[in-house]
Design a protein around this motif. Structure first.
Motif, PDB file in Angstrom:
ATOM      1  N   ASP A 105      49.073  23.489  47.794  1.00  0.00           N
ATOM      2  CA  ASP A 105      49.879  24.313  48.702  1.00  0.00           C
ATOM      3  C   ASP A 105      51.335  23.913  48.627  1.00  0.00           C
ATOM      4  O   ASP A 105      51.673  22.716  48.665  1.00  0.00           O
ATOM      5  N   ASP A 192      40.901  31.244  46.926  1.00  0.00           N
ATOM      6  CA  ASP A 192      41.881  32.051  47.646  1.00  0.00           C
ATOM      7  C   ASP A 192      43.267  31.681  47.131  1.00  0.00           C
ATOM      8  O   ASP A 192      43.657  30.506  47.180  1.00  0.00           O
ATOM      9  N   GLU A 194      47.485  32.709  47.144  1.00  0.00           N
ATOM     10  CA  GLU A 194      48.580  33.472  47.760  1.00  0.00           C
ATOM     11  C   GLU A 194      49.747  33.523  46.788  1.00  0.00           C
ATOM     12  O   GLU A 194      50.112  32.508  46.183  1.00  0.00           O
ATOM     13  N   ASP A 202      54.063  38.750  51.076  1.00  0.00           N
ATOM     14  CA  ASP A 202      53.082  37.827  50.521  1.00  0.00           C
ATOM     15  C   ASP A 202      51.751  38.552  50.330  1.00  0.00           C
ATOM     16  O   ASP A 202      51.362  39.392  51.146  1.00  0.00           O
ATOM     17  N   GLN A 203      51.051  38.218  49.264  1.00  0.00           N
ATOM     18  CA  GLN A 203      49.768  38.844  48.988  1.00  0.00           C
ATOM     19  C   GLN A 203      48.695  37.785  48.771  1.00  0.00           C
ATOM     20  O   GLN A 203      48.965  36.715  48.215  1.00  0.00           O
ATOM     21  N   ASP A 204      47.484  38.090  49.236  1.00  0.00           N
ATOM     22  CA  ASP A 204      46.347  37.192  49.088  1.00  0.00           C
ATOM     23  C   ASP A 204      45.359  37.766  48.081  1.00  0.00           C
ATOM     24  O   ASP A 204      45.063  38.969  48.101  1.00  0.00           O
ATOM     25  N   TRP A 205      44.857  36.877  47.226  1.00  0.00           N
ATOM     26  CA  TRP A 205      43.931  37.286  46.181  1.00  0.00           C
ATOM     27  C   TRP A 205      42.711  36.376  46.182  1.00  0.00           C
ATOM     28  O   TRP A 205      42.777  35.235  46.636  1.00  0.00           O
ATOM     29  N   GLN A 206      41.623  36.901  45.662  1.00  0.00           N
ATOM     30  CA  GLN A 206      40.441  36.091  45.439  1.00  0.00           C
ATOM     31  C   GLN A 206      40.162  36.034  43.937  1.00  0.00           C
ATOM     32  O   GLN A 206      40.201  37.055  43.249  1.00  0.00           O
ATOM     33  N   ASP A 217      42.274  40.226  48.273  1.00  0.00           N
ATOM     34  CA  ASP A 217      41.528  39.618  49.373  1.00  0.00           C
ATOM     35  C   ASP A 217      41.551  40.578  50.555  1.00  0.00           C
ATOM     36  O   ASP A 217      42.601  40.848  51.125  1.00  0.00           O
ATOM     37  N   ASP A 220      41.588  39.643  55.525  1.00  0.00           N
ATOM     38  CA  ASP A 220      42.554  39.873  56.597  1.00  0.00           C
ATOM     39  C   ASP A 220      42.454  41.285  57.130  1.00  0.00           C
ATOM     40  O   ASP A 220      42.587  41.535  58.323  1.00  0.00           O
TER      41      ASP A 220
END
Length: 224
Positions: A105, A192, A194, A202-206, A217, A220
């Protein structure tokens, strides 16, 4: 005879008047007590309201701190202070402490304003938190931690073929990777990730633990 009757009448009248005065006095005492009780209740209510307002102020301050930390991270990425990618930070951490990288992180180090990579490595049964300089890739520090989910993490990673570093590399096409963490809750276990891209939220991915496939992702969205 008439005099005695008059005296008796006056005495009765006096008693009646005194009783009335006493009654009024008693009534006044009761009213004062009620007023005092009401005032005490109001003081407690006002104190509770003040405590609630203080809690709201503290919550707002915490939210502002979180937004400030995010802004610092975005600024660091945008200005080029982060030359070391998530995958490179993980590689540097694993050179320092052999094991399995579980997360990386980009974060504000101890609220000092300096942005660093924090990499968690599971080595044997010991967790290591390793701090990496995002400009040079140098190890700035390391310490061990106690975690309760070691068995759960090992079970999630058992049989997987995609590492945290590979997941970060796979998602890098979507933007600058700022974090990669193992999602070991429920049945949809994955990495996970980001990302941040210029001019975008910001975007979240798996990232699939076996195929390395990158998908949006939706967790959310489901919570909303």
């Amino acid at each position: 005879m008439k005099r005695n009757i008059v005296i008796a009448t006056l005495t009765a009248a006096a008693l009646a008047t005194g009783g009335t005065v006493a009654a009024f006095a008693a009534g006044d005492d009761e009213t004062a007590t009620q007023r005092q009780s009401s005032a005490g209740t109001q003081v407690v209510a006002d104190r509770d309201d003040a405590d609630d307002r203080a809690d709201d102020v503290n919550d707002d301050a915490d939210d502002a701190d979180d937004r400030e930390d995010d802004a610092d991270d975005r600024t660091a990425v945008a200005t080029g202070d982060v030359d070391v990618t998530a995958a490179e930070a993980i590689a540097a951490a694993l050179k320092s402490v052999p094991g399995t990288a579980v997360s990386a992180d980009l974060d504000d180090e101890d609220d000092s304003g300096k942005v660093v990579w924090d990499v968690d490595v599971l080595g044997g049964d010991t967790w290591h938190s390793i701090t990496i300089d995002p400009a040079t890739g140098k190890v700035l520090g390391s310490h061990t931690e106690q975690e309760d989910d070691t068995a759960q993490v090992r079970a999630a990673l058992k049989g997987s073929s995609v590492t945290a570093a590979e997941a970060a590399q796979a998602a890098a096409a979507k933007g600058a990777v700022t974090s990669v963490d193992l999602d070991d809750d429920g049945g949809s276990r994955a990495w996970d990730v980001e990302t941040r891209a210029t001019g975008k939220a910001d975007q979240d991915w798996q990232v699939d633990l076996n195929s390395g496939k990158v998908t949006t992702d939706r967790s959310d969205d489901d919570e909303d």
